[in-house]
Design an enzyme around this catalytic site. Structure first.
Site, PDB file in Angstrom:
ATOM      1  N   ARG A   1       0.822  -1.214   0.000  1.00 39.74           N
ATOM      2  CA  ARG A   1       0.000   0.000   0.000  1.00 39.74           C
ATOM      3  C   ARG A   1       0.849   1.254   0.000  1.00 39.74           C
ATOM      4  O   ARG A   1       1.860   1.321   0.699  1.00 39.74           O
ATOM      5  CB  ARG A   1      -0.916   0.018   1.221  1.00 39.74           C
ATOM      6  CG  ARG A   1      -1.988  -1.033   1.121  1.00 39.74           C
ATOM      7  CD  ARG A   1      -2.658  -1.256   2.448  1.00 39.74           C
ATOM      8  NE  ARG A   1      -3.398  -2.516   2.414  1.00 39.74           N
ATOM      9  CZ  ARG A   1      -4.708  -2.608   2.227  1.00 39.74           C
ATOM     10  NH1 ARG A   1      -5.423  -1.525   2.071  1.00 39.74           N
ATOM     11  NH2 ARG A   1      -5.291  -3.777   2.205  1.00 39.74           N
TER      12      ARG A   1
ATOM     13  N   SER B   1     -18.753  -1.116   6.919  1.00 39.18           N
ATOM     14  CA  SER B   1     -18.105   0.002   6.230  1.00 39.18           C
ATOM     15  C   SER B   1     -17.645  -0.283   4.820  1.00 39.18           C
ATOM     16  O   SER B   1     -17.457   0.639   4.036  1.00 39.18           O
ATOM     17  CB  SER B   1     -16.912   0.485   7.045  1.00 39.18           C
ATOM     18  OG  SER B   1     -15.888  -0.470   7.013  1.00 39.18           O
TER      19      SER B   1
ATOM     20  N   HIS C   1     -19.687   3.730  11.941  1.00 40.69           N
ATOM     21  CA  HIS C   1     -19.981   4.374  10.650  1.00 40.69           C
ATOM     22  C   HIS C   1     -21.379   4.982  10.611  1.00 40.69           C
ATOM     23  O   HIS C   1     -21.867   5.346   9.548  1.00 40.69           O
ATOM     24  CB  HIS C   1     -19.784   3.376   9.509  1.00 40.69           C
ATOM     25  CG  HIS C   1     -18.337   3.014   9.359  1.00 40.69           C
ATOM     26  ND1 HIS C   1     -17.438   3.793   8.665  1.00 40.69           N
ATOM     27  CD2 HIS C   1     -17.619   1.994   9.898  1.00 40.69           C
ATOM     28  CE1 HIS C   1     -16.237   3.251   8.747  1.00 40.69           C
ATOM     29  NE2 HIS C   1     -16.309   2.163   9.490  1.00 40.69           N
TER      30      HIS C   1
ATOM     31  N   LYS D   1     -14.796   9.919  12.885  1.00 41.33           N
ATOM     32  CA  LYS D   1     -15.357   9.878  11.524  1.00 41.33           C
ATOM     33  C   LYS D   1     -16.362  11.029  11.407  1.00 41.33           C
ATOM     34  O   LYS D   1     -15.949  12.161  11.232  1.00 41.33           O
ATOM     35  CB  LYS D   1     -15.904   8.487  11.232  1.00 41.33           C
ATOM     36  CG  LYS D   1     -14.759   7.431  11.331  1.00 41.33           C
ATOM     37  CD  LYS D   1     -15.145   6.079  10.834  1.00 41.33           C
ATOM     38  CE  LYS D   1     -14.148   4.995  11.231  1.00 41.33           C
ATOM     39  NZ  LYS D   1     -12.819   5.124  10.674  1.00 41.33           N
TER      40      LYS D   1
ATOM     41  N   THR E   1      -2.886   3.884  29.255  1.00 39.78           N
ATOM     42  CA  THR E   1      -2.513   4.729  28.127  1.00 39.78           C
ATOM     43  C   THR E   1      -2.928   6.183  28.397  1.00 39.78           C
ATOM     44  O   THR E   1      -3.920   6.425  29.089  1.00 39.78           O
ATOM     45  CB  THR E   1      -3.133   4.189  26.807  1.00 39.78           C
ATOM     46  OG1 THR E   1      -2.590   4.903  25.714  1.00 39.78           O
ATOM     47  CG2 THR E   1      -4.642   4.306  26.780  1.00 39.78           C
TER      48      THR E   1
END
Ligand code: PLP
Length: 425
Positions: free
Chosen positions: A21, A187, A215, A246, A275
């Site tokens: 890619r 998606s 989505h 998104k 985290t």
């Protein structure tokens, strides 16, 4: 030992399979979305992006950008650490309230991405349910599959959106605790799950439900809470997961659900505990976006109108689009090399950026372009798109209209080894 050789071989294997890619070097233009600058090998060029998941252009909305700027000036750039160490920033507290309200749940829990929320959320939930069987749609996203795997419980995979198969698996699981894991909008194919019917089965067989609305949030339902809201079944789903990256245009992921489930995930999930939290400026921008889309329908209506126009223009041009009930418009190519070539010609000769979707994001032989119109793709841009695609299809002699519906994916994007690059999502 030549360690580099291992990596060279791995990348060469992708090249041989035409799965290597490349990503275009792009600068988004917040003032002229969906226009952007492509740093091409020949220098900067203006292009139109047709494959962004910033579905409503909220990443450039003045309220969202201003919330981020203003909060960064007041609170600084970072979060200062994990929430365990540094506490909850007030902006995250407000965001979680906003999200809980959006989905009509007791509580919300924010993570650094949708991926993390699924992976750590699903795995933690199933680990906390003794003897749980996870029943998962075969086309679930890689992050959900990773969560199911990490949970370490027995799993059963039902054929995509197949209620009879789901029921069979629920029956087979008997009296054991069960978690049904599924998405609302898938998606890559742009189809929608029968959420109400899945809830019927869950209630009949005493299963808990976990729904990924990544989505759909921002875009479906009167307040943009997703397809479950649109279908009037939000209250019947136990855990709703979403992304802030998104349609909400920022970054981050979240879960919403009952207070006790959210408290347990907060207390046990490694992807939450270990985290650094989202920075306050990001949380404030996300809150501004969620709030805006709760009240404003202009973006959703605008998007719907432009999606309908794109579908009509592609149909008139005889291009092989998959028939979808959503904002996602896949155009089937069916070959990795041709798919990449089509995208290259679109970019270099028509200044249109659409990322090719190849294996393992979709099965081999179903390679495609995936078009996601926003309210900002005006009629002129749509006409340009149809013209450019017509040119590319003739020039490369690509297959025209056919029943692309039968080529729906038959394997999940996440069935590929975790190390493989996944472009989709
Ligand atoms: N769930 C689905 C269905 C997705 O397609 C994606 C893709 O990005 C994710 C979760 C992950 O969300 P995020 O991009 O916020 O990590």
């Amino acid at each position: 030992m030549n360690y580099d050789q291992f990596f060279t071989d791995a990348v060469d294997a992708l090249r041989r399979e035409r799965r290597y890619r490349t990503f275009a070097d792009i600068e988004r233009n917040a003032q002229r979305f969906p226009r952007a600058t492509w740093h091409s090998p020949g220098g900067p060029r203006e292009i139109t992006v047709w494959c962004s998941n910033d579905y409503l252009g909220m990443g450039s909305h003045p309220d969202v950008v201003e919330a981020m700027r203003e909060t960064a000036l007041k609170r600084g750039a970072g979060a200062g650490g994990t929430r365990n160490i540094s506490g909850n920033s007030h902006e995250i507290v407000l965001l979680e309230r906003e999200l809980a309200d959006l989905h009509g749940k007791d509580a919300g829990l924010v993570f650094t991405s949708g991926y993390v929320s699924n992976e750590t959320g699903i795995s933690t939930i199933v680990k906390l349910i003794p003897d749980c069987v996870v029943i998962s749609d075969e086309l679930n996203h890689n992050s959900m599959i990773a969560g199911v795997r990490m949970g370490g419980r027995q799993k059963a995979i039902f054929r995509h959106n197949d209620l009879d198969h789901l029921e069979e698996l629920l029956q087979a699981a008997g009296n054991r605790p069960k978690l049904i894991v599924f998405e609302s909008v898938y998606s890559m194919d742009g189809d929608i799950a029968p959420i109400a019917a899945i809830c019927d089965l869950a209630e009949r067989y005493g299963a808990m439900t976990y729904l990924d609305e990544v989505h759909a949030v921002g875009m479906y339902g009167p307040r943009g809470a997703g397809v479950a809201e649109r279908d009037g079944v939000m209250h019947r789903v136990d855990v709703i997961e979403g992304t802030l990256g998104k349609a909400f245009g920022v970054v981050g992921g979240y879960l919403t659900g009952s207070r006790v489930v959210m408290d347990a995930v907060r207390s046990y999930a490694p992807g939450f505990i270990f985290t650094t939290a989202l920075p306050p400026a990001i949380a404030a921008a996300a809150t501004a976006s969620v709030r805006h889309l709760k009240h404003s329908t202009k973006e959703r209506e605008g998007q719907r109108a432009q999606v309908a126009k794109v579908k009509a223009a592609l149909a008139a041009a005889g291009l092989p689009q998959m028939d979808t009930p959503t904002h996602i418009i896949p155009i089937m190519v069916g070959d990795a090399k041709a798919c990449k070539a089509a995208c290259d010609v679109l970019l270099t000769e028509h200044s249109i950026y659409i990322q090719p979707i190849n294996y393992p994001t979709v099965p081999r032989g179903t390679e495609r372009l995936r078009i996601t119109p926003t309210p900002f793709h005006d009629d002129k841009l749509i006409a340009q798109l149809a013209e450019a695609l017509t040119d590319v299809w003739s020039r490369l002699d690509l297959p025209r209209v056919r029943d692309a519906g039968h080529e729906r994916r038959t394997v999940a994007m996440g069935t590929a080894p975790i190390a493989m690059p996944i472009a989709g999502g």
